[in-house]
Write an enzyme that holds these catalytic residues in place. Structure first.
Site, short mmCIF file in Angstrom:
data_model
loop_
_atom_site.label_atom_id
_atom_site.label_comp_id
_atom_site.label_asym_id
_atom_site.label_seq_id
_atom_site.Cartn_x
_atom_site.Cartn_y
_atom_site.Cartn_z
N ARG A 162 -7.20 -11.60 -0.38
CA ARG A 162 -6.27 -11.49 -1.35
C ARG A 162 -6.55 -12.31 -2.66
NH1 ARG A 162 -5.49 -7.45 1.20
NH2 ARG A 162 -3.55 -6.49 1.75
N SER A 230 3.03 -4.95 -0.26
CA SER A 230 3.42 -6.20 0.29
C SER A 230 3.87 -7.20 -0.99
CB SER A 230 2.13 -6.98 1.12
OG SER A 230 1.88 -5.81 2.15
N GLU A 327 2.17 -11.91 -3.34
CA GLU A 327 1.05 -11.09 -3.66
C GLU A 327 1.25 -10.67 -5.15
OE1 GLU A 327 -0.59 -8.29 -0.82
OE2 GLU A 327 -0.84 -6.72 -2.33
P1 FAD Z 1 -1.71 -3.06 -12.13
O1 FAD Z 1 -0.60 -3.48 -11.25
O2 FAD Z 1 -1.80 -2.32 -13.15
O3 FAD Z 1 -2.32 -4.54 -12.40
C1 FAD Z 1 -2.33 -5.87 -11.48
C2 FAD Z 1 -2.86 -6.95 -12.09
O4 FAD Z 1 -4.27 -6.53 -12.72
C3 FAD Z 1 -2.33 -7.35 -13.53
O5 FAD Z 1 -2.16 -8.47 -13.76
C4 FAD Z 1 -3.04 -6.66 -14.71
O6 FAD Z 1 -3.06 -7.13 -15.79
C5 FAD Z 1 -4.26 -6.84 -13.94
N1 FAD Z 1 -5.27 -5.86 -14.45
C6 FAD Z 1 -5.30 -4.51 -14.27
N2 FAD Z 1 -6.39 -3.94 -14.73
C7 FAD Z 1 -7.36 -4.78 -15.23
C8 FAD Z 1 -8.52 -4.84 -16.02
N3 FAD Z 1 -9.11 -3.64 -16.10
N4 FAD Z 1 -9.08 -5.94 -16.36
C9 FAD Z 1 -8.51 -7.13 -16.16
N5 FAD Z 1 -7.05 -7.33 -15.40
C10 FAD Z 1 -6.77 -5.95 -15.04
N6 FAD Z 1 -3.07 -3.80 -2.17
C11 FAD Z 1 -3.97 -4.06 -0.92
O7 FAD Z 1 -4.76 -4.91 -1.11
N7 FAD Z 1 -3.83 -3.48 0.06
C12 FAD Z 1 -2.82 -2.31 0.50
O8 FAD Z 1 -3.06 -1.79 1.74
C13 FAD Z 1 -1.92 -2.10 -0.68
N8 FAD Z 1 -1.09 -1.26 -0.42
C14 FAD Z 1 -0.01 -1.06 -1.37
C15 FAD Z 1 0.80 -0.01 -1.10
C16 FAD Z 1 1.84 0.41 -2.17
C17 FAD Z 1 2.84 1.35 -2.03
C18 FAD Z 1 1.62 -0.36 -3.31
C19 FAD Z 1 2.59 0.06 -4.56
C20 FAD Z 1 0.71 -1.12 -3.45
C21 FAD Z 1 -0.13 -1.45 -2.63
N9 FAD Z 1 -1.31 -2.75 -2.94
C22 FAD Z 1 -2.08 -2.89 -1.69
C23 FAD Z 1 -1.07 -3.46 -3.97
C24 FAD Z 1 -1.99 -2.66 -5.12
O9 FAD Z 1 -2.29 -1.34 -4.88
C25 FAD Z 1 -3.18 -3.31 -5.61
O10 FAD Z 1 -3.04 -4.65 -5.96
C26 FAD Z 1 -3.93 -2.61 -6.57
O11 FAD Z 1 -5.36 -3.10 -6.80
C27 FAD Z 1 -3.16 -2.80 -8.09
O12 FAD Z 1 -3.80 -1.84 -8.78
P2 FAD Z 1 -3.26 -1.34 -10.36
O13 FAD Z 1 -4.27 -0.79 -11.05
O14 FAD Z 1 -1.80 -0.77 -10.13
O15 FAD Z 1 -2.90 -2.82 -11.10
N1 EPU Z 2 5.47 -7.38 11.34
C1 EPU Z 2 6.81 -7.50 11.81
N2 EPU Z 2 7.73 -7.08 11.01
C2 EPU Z 2 7.54 -6.33 9.87
C3 EPU Z 2 6.15 -6.29 9.56
C4 EPU Z 2 5.11 -6.58 10.32
O1 EPU Z 2 6.88 -8.01 12.86
O2 EPU Z 2 8.49 -5.89 9.46
C5 EPU Z 2 4.21 -7.80 12.08
C6 EPU Z 2 3.90 -7.11 13.33
O3 EPU Z 2 3.31 -7.97 14.45
C7 EPU Z 2 2.56 -6.15 13.12
C8 EPU Z 2 2.04 -7.18 11.80
O4 EPU Z 2 3.15 -7.89 11.47
O5 EPU Z 2 1.94 -5.76 14.20
C9 EPU Z 2 1.23 -6.52 10.98
O6 EPU Z 2 1.70 -5.62 10.33
P1 EPU Z 2 1.14 -4.61 9.29
O7 EPU Z 2 0.06 -3.69 10.25
O8 EPU Z 2 1.96 -3.49 8.69
O9 EPU Z 2 0.43 -5.29 8.21
P2 EPU Z 2 0.80 -6.35 7.37
O10 EPU Z 2 0.07 -7.70 7.84
O11 EPU Z 2 2.15 -6.44 7.33
C10 EPU Z 2 -1.14 -6.03 5.74
C11 EPU Z 2 -1.22 -5.88 4.28
C12 EPU Z 2 -0.90 -4.69 3.77
C13 EPU Z 2 -1.95 -3.56 4.37
C14 EPU Z 2 -1.82 -3.52 5.95
C15 EPU Z 2 -2.86 -2.75 6.64
C16 EPU Z 2 -0.85 -8.10 3.13
C17 EPU Z 2 -0.10 -8.94 2.33
N3 EPU Z 2 -0.59 -6.89 3.45
O12 EPU Z 2 0.10 -5.90 5.93
O13 EPU Z 2 -1.49 -4.42 2.18
O14 EPU Z 2 -1.85 -2.19 3.97
O15 EPU Z 2 -1.88 -5.12 6.23
O16 EPU Z 2 -3.93 -3.44 6.87
O17 EPU Z 2 -2.04 -8.55 3.87
C18 EPU Z 2 -0.57 -4.70 0.26
O18 EPU Z 2 -1.17 -5.67 0.07
O19 EPU Z 2 0.34 -4.23 -0.75
C19 EPU Z 2 -0.40 -3.78 1.56
C20 EPU Z 2 0.59 -3.09 1.63
#
Ligand code: FAD
Ligand code: EPU
Length: 348
Positions: A162, A230, A327
């Protein structure tokens, strides 16, 4: 007096209803640079967004917000690799679908991550045992004031969990495109626990479908319950603190990363009894995944959500000696702020 009169509610997945002075959807780079320059000259802050899926707005934004929709996917190939040059306004999930449709494999574990391609390298998006750093060869950035373009090669991107160089340097630059390299020899990535059972007759499409299904079950749809995935990162702590915590909490999940302990923030938050907690302002800890904070009724303010995050930060910190890092990027009237400093300064 200049008013912040345009709502950003549809441009952030927390569904926070705050305004900006100007919001413009941009499809071409020349226009982006000209507008950016014009507003900067008048001392207004400029913010570029993809889908607003990793930000929390605290106040009206006193400047220009550019919604990046500069698109284009270009494919070339070498003997062993597919090389993709992708413009930053493409939707990440559409890119994943596009590659699979064209029989270019590797991105399937990263299916359904919200947001645009340009934001993906900033926090090195990752899920289900993969992250963009496994494929990213370069990131192209532009200084919108002098229109100079720089290519940042993979090594210099400094990708970590991240994290990347783009969180610290190149703050006044815009990411315009990225280069990805995908091997023609596909090896399924089934490292993540949930995927291990898939090992027979595995195809990229099966992994893609499986991941889309679990994500839909686990993560609430932001249009219904505002959220940004997250809220905190999973903390990485020293072996000394990790070993000490394991002696007290023997059921604590963790993984080892270069001898350091990576903990589950969701678990730490659960142990502080926050799961399902809802504040009087409608900020909620999601009942199926404690790492996700919700704007439960879509009428909370960014400060309401931040208040809950700070409450969690102190409870977890005091119980475990582990201080969670957000994050999500926190944005006030002029740009990104450190949430903990903002909180103290504003006496909330
Ligand atoms: P924005 O929120 O629009 O921008 C984020 C930041 O980047 C801001 O500071 C913005 O100014 C900057 N930025 C955006 N575009 C540019 C550009 N072209 N040049 C310079 N700066 C820029 N993340 C994960 O890693 N794994 C996950 O599994 C995951 N699951 C998610 C699930 C949900 C439901 C949601 C809502 C979010 C999740 N995220 C996850 C976080 C998110 O999807 C990522 O961080 C994604 O890359 C953000 O993209 P965005 O275009 O919406 O960024
Ligand atoms: N857990 C709990 N309680 C909870 C949630 C998780 O105990 O409420 C524990 C459990 O042991 C579970 C473990 O955490 O097995 C891992 O949980 P999960 O697989 O849901 O993943 P996470 O670590 O909570 C991360 C990323 C997610 C990504 C998933 C799948 C971060 C901060 N988050 O979540 O990314 O989708 O793994 O790979 O690293 C995001 O970044 O926005 C995001 C959604």
């Amino acid at each position: 007096m200049i008013y912040c009169k345009y709502s950003l509610k549809k441009f952030n997945t927390f569904n926070i209803n705050i305004n900006a002075i100007k919001i413009v959807k941009i499809k071409d780079l020349e226009k982006l640079c000209n507008l950016w320059k014009k507003y900067k000259k008048q001392n207004f802050p400029c913010l570029i967004l993809g889908d607003g899926s990793n930000i929390l707005f605290l106040k009206n934004f006193y400047g220009l917000v550019i919604i990046n929709r500069i698109k284009g996917i270009y494919i070339s190939e070498s003997k062993k690799y597919w090389n993709l040059h992708v413009n930053s306004g493409e939707k990440w999930h559409d890119l994943v679908k596009f590659t699979i449709k064209h029989k270019i494999y590797g991105l399937e574990n990263l299916a359904l991550i919200p947001g645009r391609v340009g934001s993906a390298p900033i926090q090195n998006i990752g899920a289900y045992g993969s992250s963009i750093q496994n494929f990213c060869e370069y990131v192209d950035i532009i200084n919108p004031i002098n229109k100079k373009i720089k290519r940042i090669n993979k090594k210099k991107c400094n990708f970590k969990y991240r994290d990347s160089i783009f969180k610290y340097n190149y703050k006044n630059y815009v990411i315009i495109s990225i280069g990805l390299s995908l091997s023609k020899k596909w090896i399924p990535n089934l490292k993540y626990n949930d995927l291990k059972k898939l090992k027979y007759n595995i195809t990229p499409q099966k992994i893609f479908n499986y991941i889309c299904n679990i994500r839909k079950k686990k993560i609430p749809y932001p249009k219904i319950y505002g959220n940004a995935g997250s809220f905190f990162k999973n903390p990485i702590i020293s072996p000394i603190l990790g070993t000490k915590l394991l002696k007290i909490f023997s059921d604590m999940p963790f993984s080892l990363e270069k001898k350091k302990f990576k903990l589950s923030a969701g678990w730490l938050i659960d142990k502080c009894k926050f799961k399902g907690y809802i504040s009087s302002n409608g900020a909620m800890v999601y009942s199926k995944q404690s790492l996700i904070l919700l704007n439960r009724f879509n009428n909370s303010s960014g400060i309401d959500i931040l208040e809950l995050a700070i409450k969690i930060y102190y409870k977890v910190g005091k119980k475990f000696g582990v201080w969670l890092e957000p994050e999500v990027k926190i944005i006030d009237s002029h740009g990104e702020v450190n949430p903990y400093i903002f909180f103290k300064k504003n006496n909330i």
